[in-house]
Design an enzyme around this catalytic site. Structure first.
Site, PDB file in Angstrom:
ATOM      1  N   ASP A  35     -13.935   0.269  33.336  1.00 15.15           N
ATOM      2  CA  ASP A  35     -15.146   1.054  33.060  1.00 15.15           C
ATOM      3  C   ASP A  35     -15.932   1.309  34.342  1.00 15.15           C
ATOM      4  OD1 ASP A  35     -16.921   2.437  31.492  1.00 15.15           O
ATOM      5  OD2 ASP A  35     -17.920   0.663  30.683  1.00 15.15           O
ATOM      6  N   GLY A  36     -16.639   2.418  34.363  1.00 14.13           N
ATOM      7  CA  GLY A  36     -17.554   2.704  35.469  1.00 14.13           C
ATOM      8  C   GLY A  36     -17.112   3.830  36.391  1.00 14.13           C
ATOM      9  N   GLY A  38     -17.358   7.057  35.890  1.00 13.58           N
ATOM     10  CA  GLY A  38     -18.388   8.102  35.917  1.00 13.58           C
ATOM     11  C   GLY A  38     -19.555   7.697  36.797  1.00 13.58           C
ATOM     12  N   TRP A  40     -19.573   5.561  39.218  1.00 17.20           N
ATOM     13  CA  TRP A  40     -19.120   5.524  40.615  1.00 17.20           C
ATOM     14  C   TRP A  40     -19.249   6.916  41.238  1.00 17.20           C
ATOM     15  CZ3 TRP A  40     -15.316   8.024  43.399  1.00 17.20           C
ATOM     16  CH2 TRP A  40     -14.961   7.456  44.638  1.00 17.20           C
ATOM     17  N   HIS A  52     -12.682   9.360  37.964  1.00 15.71           N
ATOM     18  CA  HIS A  52     -11.422   9.075  37.260  1.00 15.71           C
ATOM     19  C   HIS A  52     -10.239   9.095  38.232  1.00 15.71           C
ATOM     20  CE1 HIS A  52     -13.642   9.013  33.620  1.00 15.71           C
ATOM     21  NE2 HIS A  52     -13.854  10.308  33.554  1.00 15.71           N
ATOM     22  N   SER A  80      -9.899   5.638  24.909  1.00 12.77           N
ATOM     23  CA  SER A  80     -10.140   5.077  23.581  1.00 12.77           C
ATOM     24  C   SER A  80     -10.196   6.198  22.547  1.00 12.77           C
ATOM     25  CB  SER A  80     -11.457   4.291  23.563  1.00 12.77           C
ATOM     26  OG  SER A  80     -12.563   5.167  23.474  1.00 12.77           O
ATOM     27  N   GLU A  82     -12.460   6.679  20.690  1.00 18.28           N
ATOM     28  CA  GLU A  82     -13.842   7.171  20.706  1.00 18.28           C
ATOM     29  C   GLU A  82     -14.103   8.112  21.887  1.00 18.28           C
ATOM     30  OE1 GLU A  82     -13.015   3.895  20.150  1.00 18.28           O
ATOM     31  OE2 GLU A  82     -13.410   4.055  18.010  1.00 18.28           O
ATOM     32  N   TRP A  84     -12.705  10.733  22.593  1.00 18.83           N
ATOM     33  CA  TRP A  84     -12.624  12.147  22.187  1.00 18.83           C
ATOM     34  C   TRP A  84     -14.021  12.740  22.042  1.00 18.83           C
ATOM     35  CZ3 TRP A  84      -8.107  14.563  22.495  1.00 18.83           C
ATOM     36  CH2 TRP A  84      -6.932  13.833  22.329  1.00 18.83           C
ATOM     37  N   LEU A 146       6.875  -7.207  35.643  1.00 20.85           N
ATOM     38  CA  LEU A 146       5.580  -7.072  34.963  1.00 20.85           C
ATOM     39  C   LEU A 146       5.685  -6.083  33.802  1.00 20.85           C
ATOM     40  CD1 LEU A 146       2.344  -7.371  35.117  1.00 20.85           C
ATOM     41  CD2 LEU A 146       2.446  -5.234  36.404  1.00 20.85           C
ATOM     42  N   ARG A 209     -19.455  -5.544  26.476  1.00 19.94           N
ATOM     43  CA  ARG A 209     -19.051  -5.274  25.093  1.00 19.94           C
ATOM     44  C   ARG A 209     -17.558  -4.977  25.086  1.00 19.94           C
ATOM     45  NH1 ARG A 209     -22.802  -0.995  26.191  1.00 19.94           N
ATOM     46  NH2 ARG A 209     -21.728   0.802  27.067  1.00 19.94           N
ATOM     47  N   GLU A 222     -10.314 -15.322  27.065  1.00 15.83           N
ATOM     48  CA  GLU A 222     -11.467 -15.636  27.908  1.00 15.83           C
ATOM     49  C   GLU A 222     -12.023 -14.314  28.429  1.00 15.83           C
ATOM     50  OE1 GLU A 222     -12.830 -18.592  28.501  1.00 15.83           O
ATOM     51  OE2 GLU A 222     -11.337 -19.582  27.230  1.00 15.83           O
TER      52      GLU A 222
HETATM   53  C1  IPE Z   1     -14.188   1.869  27.047  1.00 17.71           C
HETATM   54  O1  IPE Z   1     -15.092   2.447  27.921  1.00 17.71           O
HETATM   55  C2  IPE Z   1     -12.936   2.688  26.982  1.00 17.71           C
HETATM   56  C3  IPE Z   1     -12.105   2.709  28.183  1.00 17.71           C
HETATM   57  C4  IPE Z   1     -12.310   2.022  29.277  1.00 17.71           C
HETATM   58  C5  IPE Z   1     -10.942   3.554  28.117  1.00 17.71           C
HETATM   59  P1  IPE Z   1     -16.256   3.416  27.404  1.00 17.71           P
HETATM   60  O2  IPE Z   1     -17.024   3.827  28.603  1.00 17.71           O
HETATM   61  O3  IPE Z   1     -15.670   4.498  26.580  1.00 17.71           O
HETATM   62  O4  IPE Z   1     -17.089   2.450  26.463  1.00 17.71           O
HETATM   63  P2  IPE Z   1     -18.596   2.547  25.950  1.00 17.71           P
HETATM   64  O5  IPE Z   1     -18.770   3.925  25.380  1.00 17.71           O
HETATM   65  O6  IPE Z   1     -19.459   2.324  27.119  1.00 17.71           O
HETATM   66  O7  IPE Z   1     -18.711   1.460  24.934  1.00 17.71           O
HETATM   67  C1  IPE Z   2     -13.978   4.518  32.361  1.00 19.49           C
HETATM   68  O1  IPE Z   2     -15.043   5.066  33.055  1.00 19.49           O
HETATM   69  C2  IPE Z   2     -12.899   5.518  32.051  1.00 19.49           C
HETATM   70  C3  IPE Z   2     -12.826   5.898  30.639  1.00 19.49           C
HETATM   71  C4  IPE Z   2     -13.577   5.432  29.679  1.00 19.49           C
HETATM   72  C5  IPE Z   2     -11.827   6.891  30.277  1.00 19.49           C
HETATM   73  P1  IPE Z   2     -16.196   5.883  32.341  1.00 19.49           P
HETATM   74  O2  IPE Z   2     -15.814   7.305  32.316  1.00 19.49           O
HETATM   75  O3  IPE Z   2     -16.529   5.304  31.020  1.00 19.49           O
HETATM   76  O4  IPE Z   2     -17.369   5.655  33.356  1.00 19.49           O
HETATM   77  P2  IPE Z   2     -18.902   5.405  33.013  1.00 19.49           P
HETATM   78  O5  IPE Z   2     -18.980   4.285  32.036  1.00 19.49           O
HETATM   79  O6  IPE Z   2     -19.430   6.679  32.459  1.00 19.49           O
HETATM   80  O7  IPE Z   2     -19.516   5.050  34.337  1.00 19.49           O
HETATM   81 MG    MG Z   3     -17.846   3.906  30.381  1.00 25.29          MG
END
Ligand code: IPE
Ligand code: IPE
Ligand code: MG
Length: 255
Positions: A35-36, A38, A40, A52, A80, A82, A84, A146, A209, A222
Protein backbone atom coordinates in the site's frame (compact mmCIF):
# COMPACT_ATOMS: atom_id res chain seq x y z
CA UNK A 1 -4.94 -31.67 16.09
CA UNK A 2 -7.56 -29.08 15.30
CA UNK A 3 -6.28 -25.66 14.32
CA UNK A 4 -3.00 -27.03 13.05
CA UNK A 5 -4.00 -28.35 9.65
CA UNK A 6 -1.79 -31.00 8.16
CA UNK A 7 -1.25 -28.94 5.01
CA UNK A 8 1.31 -26.95 7.00
CA UNK A 9 3.64 -29.90 6.85
CA UNK A 10 3.10 -30.63 3.21
CA UNK A 11 3.40 -27.24 1.66
CA UNK A 12 7.13 -26.57 1.56
CA UNK A 13 7.76 -29.84 -0.21
CA UNK A 14 7.16 -33.45 0.64
CA UNK A 15 9.45 -33.33 3.66
CA UNK A 16 8.46 -29.78 4.65
CA UNK A 17 12.17 -28.92 4.47
CA UNK A 18 13.39 -25.35 4.79
CA UNK A 19 14.61 -23.63 1.69
CA UNK A 20 18.29 -22.69 1.46
CA UNK A 21 18.92 -19.38 3.20
CA UNK A 22 16.13 -19.87 5.73
CA UNK A 23 17.02 -19.85 9.41
CA UNK A 24 15.26 -20.95 12.56
CA UNK A 25 13.09 -17.82 12.76
CA UNK A 26 12.39 -17.40 9.04
CA UNK A 27 8.67 -17.35 8.26
CA UNK A 28 7.65 -19.91 5.69
CA UNK A 29 4.97 -17.67 4.23
CA UNK A 30 5.07 -13.87 4.09
CA UNK A 31 2.03 -12.00 2.78
CA UNK A 32 2.17 -8.31 1.93
CA UNK A 33 -0.49 -5.63 1.49
CA UNK A 34 1.48 -3.39 -0.84
CA UNK A 35 0.00 0.00 0.00
CA UNK A 36 0.99 3.62 -0.51
CA UNK A 37 1.81 3.87 -4.22
CA UNK A 38 -0.58 6.77 -4.71
CA UNK A 39 0.75 8.73 -1.73
CA UNK A 40 4.32 8.13 -2.85
CA UNK A 41 3.50 9.69 -6.24
CA UNK A 42 1.46 12.56 -4.80
CA UNK A 43 4.33 13.50 -2.49
CA UNK A 44 6.45 13.94 -5.60
CA UNK A 45 3.74 15.78 -7.57
CA UNK A 46 3.57 12.83 -9.94
CA UNK A 47 0.44 11.10 -11.28
CA UNK A 48 -0.68 8.09 -9.22
CA UNK A 49 0.32 5.72 -12.01
CA UNK A 50 3.95 6.72 -11.45
CA UNK A 51 3.56 5.32 -7.94
CA UNK A 52 2.22 2.05 -9.31
CA UNK A 53 5.16 1.84 -11.72
CA UNK A 54 7.61 2.44 -8.88
CA UNK A 55 5.67 -0.16 -6.91
CA UNK A 56 6.48 -2.70 -9.61
CA UNK A 57 10.19 -2.14 -8.98
CA UNK A 58 9.54 -2.82 -5.31
CA UNK A 59 7.83 -6.08 -6.30
CA UNK A 60 10.91 -7.16 -8.23
CA UNK A 61 13.12 -6.26 -5.26
CA UNK A 62 11.04 -8.07 -2.67
CA UNK A 63 10.75 -11.23 -4.79
CA UNK A 64 14.54 -11.39 -5.07
CA UNK A 65 15.01 -10.60 -1.38
CA UNK A 66 12.41 -13.10 -0.19
CA UNK A 67 13.97 -15.78 -2.39
CA UNK A 68 17.47 -15.04 -1.06
CA UNK A 69 16.20 -15.28 2.52
CA UNK A 70 14.76 -18.73 2.00
CA UNK A 71 11.10 -17.73 2.31
CA UNK A 72 8.97 -20.45 0.72
CA UNK A 73 5.80 -18.50 -0.08
CA UNK A 74 5.40 -14.80 -0.82
CA UNK A 75 1.87 -13.51 -1.37
CA UNK A 76 1.45 -10.03 -2.82
CA UNK A 77 -1.89 -8.23 -2.74
CA UNK A 78 -1.89 -6.42 -6.06
CA UNK A 79 -5.55 -5.72 -6.83
CA UNK A 80 -8.53 -6.12 -4.57
CA UNK A 81 -12.13 -6.75 -5.61
CA UNK A 82 -12.82 -3.35 -4.01
CA UNK A 83 -10.25 -1.60 -6.19
CA UNK A 84 -12.76 -1.64 -9.06
CA UNK A 85 -14.26 1.35 -7.24
CA UNK A 86 -11.31 3.51 -8.36
CA UNK A 87 -11.56 5.77 -11.41
CA UNK A 88 -11.68 3.73 -14.63
CA UNK A 89 -8.40 5.23 -15.79
CA UNK A 90 -6.53 4.01 -12.72
CA UNK A 91 -8.11 0.55 -12.93
CA UNK A 92 -7.02 0.31 -16.52
CA UNK A 93 -3.48 1.40 -15.62
CA UNK A 94 -3.31 -1.27 -12.93
CA UNK A 95 -4.51 -3.91 -15.40
CA UNK A 96 -1.93 -2.67 -17.89
CA UNK A 97 0.85 -2.91 -15.33
CA UNK A 98 -0.03 -6.50 -14.46
CA UNK A 99 0.13 -7.41 -18.15
CA UNK A 100 3.40 -5.56 -18.52
CA UNK A 101 4.87 -7.27 -15.45
CA UNK A 102 4.01 -10.78 -16.60
CA UNK A 103 5.19 -10.17 -20.15
CA UNK A 104 8.46 -8.62 -19.07
CA UNK A 105 9.33 -10.73 -16.02
CA UNK A 106 7.85 -14.19 -16.52
CA UNK A 107 10.87 -15.67 -18.31
CA UNK A 108 13.28 -14.38 -15.66
CA UNK A 109 11.09 -15.61 -12.81
CA UNK A 110 10.94 -19.01 -14.48
CA UNK A 111 14.75 -19.06 -14.75
CA UNK A 112 14.90 -18.20 -11.03
CA UNK A 113 12.84 -21.36 -10.40
CA UNK A 114 9.96 -19.27 -9.03
CA UNK A 115 6.56 -20.97 -9.04
CA UNK A 116 3.72 -18.55 -9.69
CA UNK A 117 0.24 -19.01 -8.26
CA UNK A 118 -2.67 -16.67 -8.69
CA UNK A 119 -5.53 -16.29 -6.21
CA UNK A 120 -8.61 -14.16 -6.78
CA UNK A 121 -11.60 -14.22 -9.09
CA UNK A 122 -10.99 -14.75 -12.80
CA UNK A 123 -14.54 -13.58 -13.54
CA UNK A 124 -14.63 -9.95 -14.51
CA UNK A 125 -11.05 -9.94 -15.82
CA UNK A 126 -10.26 -9.37 -19.49
CA UNK A 127 -9.59 -12.57 -21.45
CA UNK A 128 -6.08 -11.37 -22.22
CA UNK A 129 -5.30 -11.06 -18.51
CA UNK A 130 -6.76 -14.46 -17.67
CA UNK A 131 -4.63 -15.96 -20.46
CA UNK A 132 -1.47 -14.33 -19.08
CA UNK A 133 -2.21 -15.48 -15.53
CA UNK A 134 -2.81 -19.02 -16.83
CA UNK A 135 0.42 -18.88 -18.81
CA UNK A 136 2.40 -17.74 -15.75
CA UNK A 137 0.98 -20.52 -13.60
CA UNK A 138 1.33 -23.15 -16.33
CA UNK A 139 4.93 -22.34 -17.26
CA UNK A 140 6.17 -22.31 -13.67
CA UNK A 141 4.02 -25.10 -12.23
CA UNK A 142 6.87 -27.58 -11.73
CA UNK A 143 9.35 -25.05 -10.31
CA UNK A 144 10.67 -25.81 -6.85
CA UNK A 145 11.94 -22.44 -5.60
CA UNK A 146 9.99 -19.57 -4.07
CA UNK A 147 6.23 -19.71 -4.62
CA UNK A 148 5.02 -16.25 -5.60
CA UNK A 149 1.30 -15.97 -4.94
CA UNK A 150 -0.26 -13.07 -6.80
CA UNK A 151 -3.54 -11.97 -5.22
CA UNK A 152 -5.25 -10.27 -8.12
CA UNK A 153 -8.93 -9.35 -8.21
CA UNK A 154 -8.83 -10.89 -4.77
CA UNK A 155 -11.36 -10.48 -1.97
CA UNK A 156 -11.36 -12.75 1.05
CA UNK A 157 -15.09 -12.57 1.72
CA UNK A 158 -15.88 -13.43 -1.89
CA UNK A 159 -13.47 -16.36 -1.72
CA UNK A 160 -15.06 -17.69 1.48
CA UNK A 161 -18.56 -17.24 0.01
CA UNK A 162 -17.48 -19.20 -3.11
CA UNK A 163 -16.16 -22.02 -0.91
CA UNK A 164 -19.45 -22.06 1.03
CA UNK A 165 -21.38 -22.19 -2.25
CA UNK A 166 -19.28 -25.12 -3.41
CA UNK A 167 -19.85 -27.06 -0.19
CA UNK A 168 -23.57 -26.24 -0.25
CA UNK A 169 -23.79 -27.64 -3.77
CA UNK A 170 -22.07 -30.83 -2.63
CA UNK A 171 -24.61 -31.15 0.19
CA UNK A 172 -27.52 -30.45 -2.19
CA UNK A 173 -26.21 -33.16 -4.54
CA UNK A 174 -26.14 -35.63 -1.68
CA UNK A 175 -22.36 -36.05 -1.81
CA UNK A 176 -21.64 -34.37 1.52
CA UNK A 177 -23.28 -34.44 4.93
CA UNK A 178 -23.60 -31.04 6.67
CA UNK A 179 -21.96 -32.54 9.77
CA UNK A 180 -18.90 -33.36 7.66
CA UNK A 181 -18.20 -29.65 7.06
CA UNK A 182 -15.21 -28.86 9.23
CA UNK A 183 -12.63 -26.07 9.34
CA UNK A 184 -10.35 -28.35 7.36
CA UNK A 185 -12.92 -28.99 4.64
CA UNK A 186 -13.73 -25.31 4.27
CA UNK A 187 -10.01 -24.52 4.07
CA UNK A 188 -9.63 -27.15 1.37
CA UNK A 189 -12.41 -25.53 -0.63
CA UNK A 190 -10.40 -22.29 -0.84
CA UNK A 191 -8.04 -21.69 -3.78
CA UNK A 192 -5.18 -21.46 -1.27
CA UNK A 193 -5.78 -25.02 -0.04
CA UNK A 194 -2.26 -26.16 -0.93
CA UNK A 195 -0.55 -23.03 0.40
CA UNK A 196 0.33 -22.87 4.10
CA UNK A 197 -1.25 -20.06 6.11
CA UNK A 198 0.77 -16.84 6.20
CA UNK A 199 3.10 -16.60 9.19
CA UNK A 200 3.85 -12.91 8.73
CA UNK A 201 1.50 -10.34 7.24
CA UNK A 202 3.07 -7.00 6.36
CA UNK A 203 1.20 -3.83 5.45
CA UNK A 204 3.06 -0.79 4.22
CA UNK A 205 2.03 2.89 4.20
CA UNK A 206 1.00 3.19 7.83
CA UNK A 207 -2.57 1.92 7.43
CA UNK A 208 -3.43 -0.65 10.04
CA UNK A 209 -6.23 -2.67 8.53
CA UNK A 210 -6.61 -5.89 6.59
CA UNK A 211 -8.81 -4.57 3.73
CA UNK A 212 -10.44 -7.94 2.98
CA UNK A 213 -7.13 -9.79 2.50
CA UNK A 214 -6.67 -13.47 3.50
CA UNK A 215 -9.25 -13.29 6.31
CA UNK A 216 -9.46 -17.05 6.75
CA UNK A 217 -5.79 -17.79 6.28
CA UNK A 218 -4.51 -15.05 8.61
CA UNK A 219 -6.20 -16.41 11.72
CA UNK A 220 -2.81 -16.79 13.41
CA UNK A 221 -0.58 -14.59 11.27
CA UNK A 222 1.74 -12.14 12.97
CA UNK A 223 0.95 -8.59 11.80
CA UNK A 224 3.61 -6.05 10.99
CA UNK A 225 2.77 -2.47 10.02
CA UNK A 226 5.32 -0.06 8.66
CA UNK A 227 4.96 3.59 7.61
CA UNK A 228 7.24 2.91 4.60
CA UNK A 229 5.32 3.52 1.37
CA UNK A 230 5.37 0.49 -0.91
CA UNK A 231 7.61 1.97 -3.66
CA UNK A 232 10.25 2.53 -0.97
CA UNK A 233 10.04 -0.94 0.52
CA UNK A 234 13.50 -2.46 0.15
CA UNK A 235 15.70 -5.26 1.50
CA UNK A 236 16.33 -3.36 4.73
CA UNK A 237 12.59 -2.84 5.29
CA UNK A 238 11.99 -6.54 4.72
CA UNK A 239 14.78 -7.44 7.12
CA UNK A 240 13.22 -5.21 9.78
CA UNK A 241 9.92 -7.02 9.39
CA UNK A 242 11.66 -10.39 9.50
CA UNK A 243 13.57 -9.53 12.63
CA UNK A 244 10.38 -8.28 14.32
CA UNK A 245 8.79 -11.60 13.39
CA UNK A 246 11.72 -13.58 14.74
CA UNK A 247 11.20 -11.88 18.10
CA UNK A 248 7.51 -12.76 18.37
CA UNK A 249 6.31 -15.62 20.50
CA UNK A 250 3.50 -17.48 18.74
CA UNK A 251 1.22 -19.43 20.98
CA UNK A 252 -1.71 -20.54 18.79
CA UNK A 253 -3.91 -20.40 21.86
CA UNK A 254 -1.60 -22.55 23.94
CA UNK A 255 0.95 -21.49 26.52
C1 IPE B 1 -5.45 -2.81 -0.29
O1 IPE B 1 -5.09 -1.49 -0.44
C2 IPE B 1 -5.44 -3.51 -1.62
C3 IPE B 1 -4.13 -3.70 -2.24
C4 IPE B 1 -2.97 -3.39 -1.72
C5 IPE B 1 -4.15 -4.31 -3.54
P1 IPE B 1 -6.19 -0.33 -0.59
O2 IPE B 1 -5.45 0.94 -0.72
O3 IPE B 1 -7.13 -0.67 -1.68
O4 IPE B 1 -6.96 -0.44 0.79
P2 IPE B 1 -7.86 0.63 1.56
O5 IPE B 1 -8.87 1.13 0.57
O6 IPE B 1 -6.97 1.70 2.02
O7 IPE B 1 -8.46 -0.15 2.69
C1 IPE C 1 -1.44 0.25 -3.42
O1 IPE C 1 -1.28 1.62 -3.44
C2 IPE C 1 -1.75 -0.33 -4.78
C3 IPE C 1 -3.13 -0.79 -4.93
C4 IPE C 1 -4.06 -0.75 -4.01
C5 IPE C 1 -3.51 -1.32 -6.23
P1 IPE C 1 -2.50 2.63 -3.43
O2 IPE C 1 -2.88 2.91 -4.83
O3 IPE C 1 -3.60 2.13 -2.58
O4 IPE C 1 -1.83 3.88 -2.79
P2 IPE C 1 -2.47 4.89 -1.74
O5 IPE C 1 -3.02 4.09 -0.61
O6 IPE C 1 -3.53 5.64 -2.46
O7 IPE C 1 -1.32 5.76 -1.32
MG1 MG D 1 -4.09 2.35 -0.63
Amino acid sequence: MQGVPSKRDDAAGKDGARRPGAGEGTPRHVAIIMDGNGRWATKRSLPRVAGHRAGMEAVRRVVRAADARGISFLTLFSFSTENWARPAEEVSELMGLLKFFIRSDLAALHRQNVRIRVIGAREGLAREIVALLDEAEGLTRANTGLTLVIAFNYGARAEIAAAARHLAAEVAAGRLAPEAITEGLLGEALPSADIPDPDLLIRTSGEQRISNFLLWQSAYAEFYFTPVLWPEFDDAALDEALSAFAGRKRRFGGL
